[in-house]
Design an enzyme around this catalytic site. Structure first.
Site, PDB file in Angstrom:
ATOM      1  CE  LYS A   1      -1.429  -4.356   3.045  1.00 20.10           C
ATOM      2  NZ  LYS A   1      -1.854  -5.486   2.631  1.00 20.10           N
TER       3      LYS A   1
ATOM      4  CE1 TYR B   1      -3.860  -2.910   5.556  1.00 26.38           C
ATOM      5  CE2 TYR B   1      -3.341  -0.967   5.734  1.00 26.38           C
ATOM      6  CZ  TYR B   1      -3.680  -1.791   4.901  1.00 26.38           C
ATOM      7  OH  TYR B   1      -3.700  -1.927   3.622  1.00 26.38           O
TER       8      TYR B   1
ATOM      9  CB  SER C   1      -0.984  -0.558   1.595  1.00 26.73           C
ATOM     10  OG  SER C   1      -1.129   1.160   1.415  1.00 26.73           O
TER      11      SER C   1
HETATM   12  P1  NAD Z   1     -10.988  -6.360   1.526  1.00 23.96           P
HETATM   13  O1  NAD Z   1     -11.723  -6.789   3.062  1.00 23.96           O
HETATM   14  O2  NAD Z   1     -12.316  -6.589   0.383  1.00 23.96           O
HETATM   15  O3  NAD Z   1     -10.231  -7.967   0.663  1.00 23.96           O
HETATM   16  C1  NAD Z   1      -9.592  -8.856   2.150  1.00 23.96           C
HETATM   17  C2  NAD Z   1     -10.252 -10.249   1.345  1.00 23.96           C
HETATM   18  O4  NAD Z   1      -9.634 -11.274   1.796  1.00 23.96           O
HETATM   19  C3  NAD Z   1     -11.641 -10.421   2.536  1.00 23.96           C
HETATM   20  O5  NAD Z   1     -12.770 -11.111   1.368  1.00 23.96           O
HETATM   21  C4  NAD Z   1     -10.987 -10.935   4.088  1.00 23.96           C
HETATM   22  O6  NAD Z   1     -12.308 -12.174   3.758  1.00 23.96           O
HETATM   23  C5  NAD Z   1     -10.193 -11.681   3.457  1.00 23.96           C
HETATM   24  N1  NAD Z   1      -9.257 -12.016   4.704  1.00 23.96           N
HETATM   25  C6  NAD Z   1      -9.232 -11.292   5.432  1.00 23.96           C
HETATM   26  N2  NAD Z   1      -8.217 -12.105   6.237  1.00 23.96           N
HETATM   27  C7  NAD Z   1      -7.924 -13.183   5.777  1.00 23.96           C
HETATM   28  C8  NAD Z   1      -7.419 -14.127   6.166  1.00 23.96           C
HETATM   29  N3  NAD Z   1      -6.513 -14.592   7.517  1.00 23.96           N
HETATM   30  N4  NAD Z   1      -7.588 -15.708   5.686  1.00 23.96           N
HETATM   31  C9  NAD Z   1      -8.121 -15.967   4.401  1.00 23.96           C
HETATM   32  N5  NAD Z   1      -9.129 -14.772   3.994  1.00 23.96           N
HETATM   33  C10 NAD Z   1      -9.252 -13.631   4.658  1.00 23.96           C
HETATM   34  O7  NAD Z   1     -10.180  -5.912   0.896  1.00 23.96           O
HETATM   35  P2  NAD Z   1      -9.445  -5.015  -0.431  1.00 23.96           P
HETATM   36  O8  NAD Z   1      -9.778  -3.241  -0.519  1.00 23.96           O
HETATM   37  O9  NAD Z   1      -9.621  -5.716  -1.582  1.00 23.96           O
HETATM   38  O10 NAD Z   1      -7.993  -4.534   0.045  1.00 23.96           O
HETATM   39  C11 NAD Z   1      -7.242  -6.057  -0.723  1.00 23.96           C
HETATM   40  C12 NAD Z   1      -5.528  -5.713  -0.371  1.00 23.96           C
HETATM   41  O11 NAD Z   1      -5.475  -5.169  -0.666  1.00 23.96           O
HETATM   42  C13 NAD Z   1      -5.209  -5.760   1.438  1.00 23.96           C
HETATM   43  O12 NAD Z   1      -4.004  -7.077   2.060  1.00 23.96           O
HETATM   44  C14 NAD Z   1      -5.337  -4.332   1.713  1.00 23.96           C
HETATM   45  O13 NAD Z   1      -4.749  -4.403   2.812  1.00 23.96           O
HETATM   46  C15 NAD Z   1      -5.099  -3.891   0.104  1.00 23.96           C
HETATM   47  N6  NAD Z   1      -5.090  -2.531  -0.259  1.00 23.96           N
HETATM   48  C16 NAD Z   1      -6.206  -2.502  -0.288  1.00 23.96           C
HETATM   49  C17 NAD Z   1      -6.203  -0.897   0.195  1.00 23.96           C
HETATM   50  C18 NAD Z   1      -7.672  -0.543  -0.371  1.00 23.96           C
HETATM   51  O14 NAD Z   1      -8.291   0.954  -0.079  1.00 23.96           O
HETATM   52  N7  NAD Z   1      -8.598  -1.350  -0.601  1.00 23.96           N
HETATM   53  C19 NAD Z   1      -5.563  -0.049  -0.912  1.00 23.96           C
HETATM   54  C20 NAD Z   1      -3.864  -0.504  -0.450  1.00 23.96           C
HETATM   55  C21 NAD Z   1      -3.727  -2.221   0.011  1.00 23.96           C
END
Ligand code: NAD
Ligand code: UDP
Length: 347
Positions: free
Chosen positions: A157, A153, A129
């Site tokens: 990362k 958080y 991120s």
């Molecule tokens: P999201 O919460 O929609 O998707 C993450 C998924 O991981 C969820 O479906 C959740 O159920 C699953 N999950 C969490 N812990 C788990 C575990 N221990 N075992 C199995 N499944 C698990 O989030 P997103 O927005 O799709 O983000 C995806 C990734 O991208 C994350 O790692 C997040 O930190 C990173 N990210 C997101 C953003 C943003 O703004 N959305 C920005 C930068 C980075």
């Protein structure tokens, strides 16, 4: 024979859009997700959107920390690469519950890397991120900028990036791409899949969307005294479908010779303020978004946007969509699914 890709967190927001692009790109895709922050309905909808190619999608409800269950998934399919989205991502919650975040995000990742190594799968794409740039001293942020974290958080990362770098140093058979996402927004143009956060949204656009459909009375604007064009914070918003395509570009790059552990920004290179984003959404939706001007949110940076040079040059990838398309598609998803995937009674 089509390559099989394991997608952790593939039922979530970015994961579901990426799985669709993978299927449409001819990959076989296996999703593992514990559905902690998502619904299996997203997986079903992705299957439908992929048409005939939907048959190439399998889903396992598995928590990454459950090593035995993960072993079984790896025993069932030889994976070419893992795309690792699974993790908890709410900044405020991570401050309240740091151990939950360290347990879920770090132990989940370590377990995944151990099982991958045991099964000889050593190609990984990880969701990092822009939060690792903290409050950048200048913009655009290049991949070489110093890294920092303002909350647990962000620290997960940073730690996972370091774990990946150490893993590669210990065994040069690994090929790892760390993708630093800027601010993903919008939805697939069908309006059939999109972002459906549980609880009160932390991020700007899911909140705006819930105000537009009448679920919340007003948007609180965090900070009106930043040194920006209108005083509100500036971010690099990127269409989630562009972001998903960035992962396909990363997969192609992993097949190139000589890649070790590399990091790429995925952003558009353009900064947009909160008020500009709200105005674009109002235009796209025809809805007025009432605003409550408020103090800065602790830990927020003033201006963050990406240098896109490295991804353009080395991944041959560039974002195609602007904020108009992001807001149009976000509204299309929101108006068709005002309560996300499941009606309020089932949440
Ligand atoms: P999201 O919460 O929609 O998707 C993450 C998924 O991981 C969820 O479906 C959740 O159920 C699953 N999950 C969490 N812990 C788990 C575990 N221990 N075992 C199995 N499944 C698990 O989030 P997103 O927005 O799709 O983000 C995806 C990734 O991208 C994350 O790692 C997040 O930190 C990173 N990210 C997101 C953003 C943003 O703004 N959305 C920005 C930068 C980075
Ligand atoms: N923001 C806001 N109100 C909200 C949520 C976010 O004013 O309810 C602002 C926030 O201060 C920042 C921008 O919108 O300037 C993007 O915030 P978000 O949480 O979506 O992304 P991040 O700050 O993690 O980049």
């Amino acid at each position: 024979m089509a390559k099989s890709i394991l997608v952790t967190g593939g039922a979530g927001y970015i994961g579901s859009h990426t799985v669709l692009q993978l299927l449409l790109g001819g990959y076989r895709t296996v999703v593992v997700d514990n559905l902690d922050n998502s619904s299996e309905i997203s997986v079903r909808r992705v299957k439908e959107l992929a048409g005939d190619l939907g048959k190439n999608l399998l889903f396992h409800k598995v928590d990454l920390r459950d090593k035995q269950a993960l072993e079984k998934v790896f025993a069932s399919t030889p994976f070419d690469t893992v795309i690792h989205f699974a993790g908890l991502k709410a900044v405020g919650e991570s401050v309240q519950k740091p151990l939950l975040y360290y347990d879920n995000n770090l132990i989940g990742t370590i377990t995944l890397l151990e099982v991958m190594a045991a099964h000889g799968c050593k190609k990984l794409v990880f969701s990092s991120s822009a939060t690792v740039y903290g409050w950048p001293k200048e913009v655009p942020c290049t991949e070489e900028f110093p890294l920092s974290a303002a909350n647990p958080y962000g620290r997960t990362k940073l730690f996972i990036e370091e774990i990946c770098r150490d893993t590669y140093r210990s065994d040069s058979e690994w090929k790892i791409i760390l993708l630093r996402y800027f601010n993903p927004v919008g939805a697939h143009h069908s309006g059939y899949i999109g972002e459906d956060p549980r609880g009160i949204p932390n991020n700007l656009m899911p909140f705006v969307q819930q105000v537009a459909v009448g679920r919340r009375p007003a948007l609180t604007v965090f900070g009106t005294d930043y040194a920006t064009k209108d005083g509100t914070g500036v971010r690099d918003y990127i269409h989630v479908v562009d972001l998903a395509d960035g992962h396909i570009a990363a997969l192609r790059k992993l097949d190139a010779a000589g890649i070790g552990c590399e990091v790429y920004n995925l952003g558009t290179g353009k900064g947009t303020s909160v008020l500009e984003m709200v105005a674009a959404f109002e235009k796209a939706s025809g809805k007025k978004i009432p605003l409550v001007m408020s103090a800065r949110r602790p830990g927020d940076a003033e201006i963050v946007y990406a240098s896109t040079h490295k991804a353009e040059k080395e991944l041959n990838w560039k974002a195609k969509y602007g904020i108009e398309e992001m807001c149009r598609d976000q509204w299309n998803w929101a108006s068709k699914n005002p309560y996300g995937y499941e009606p309020p009674s089932s949440k």
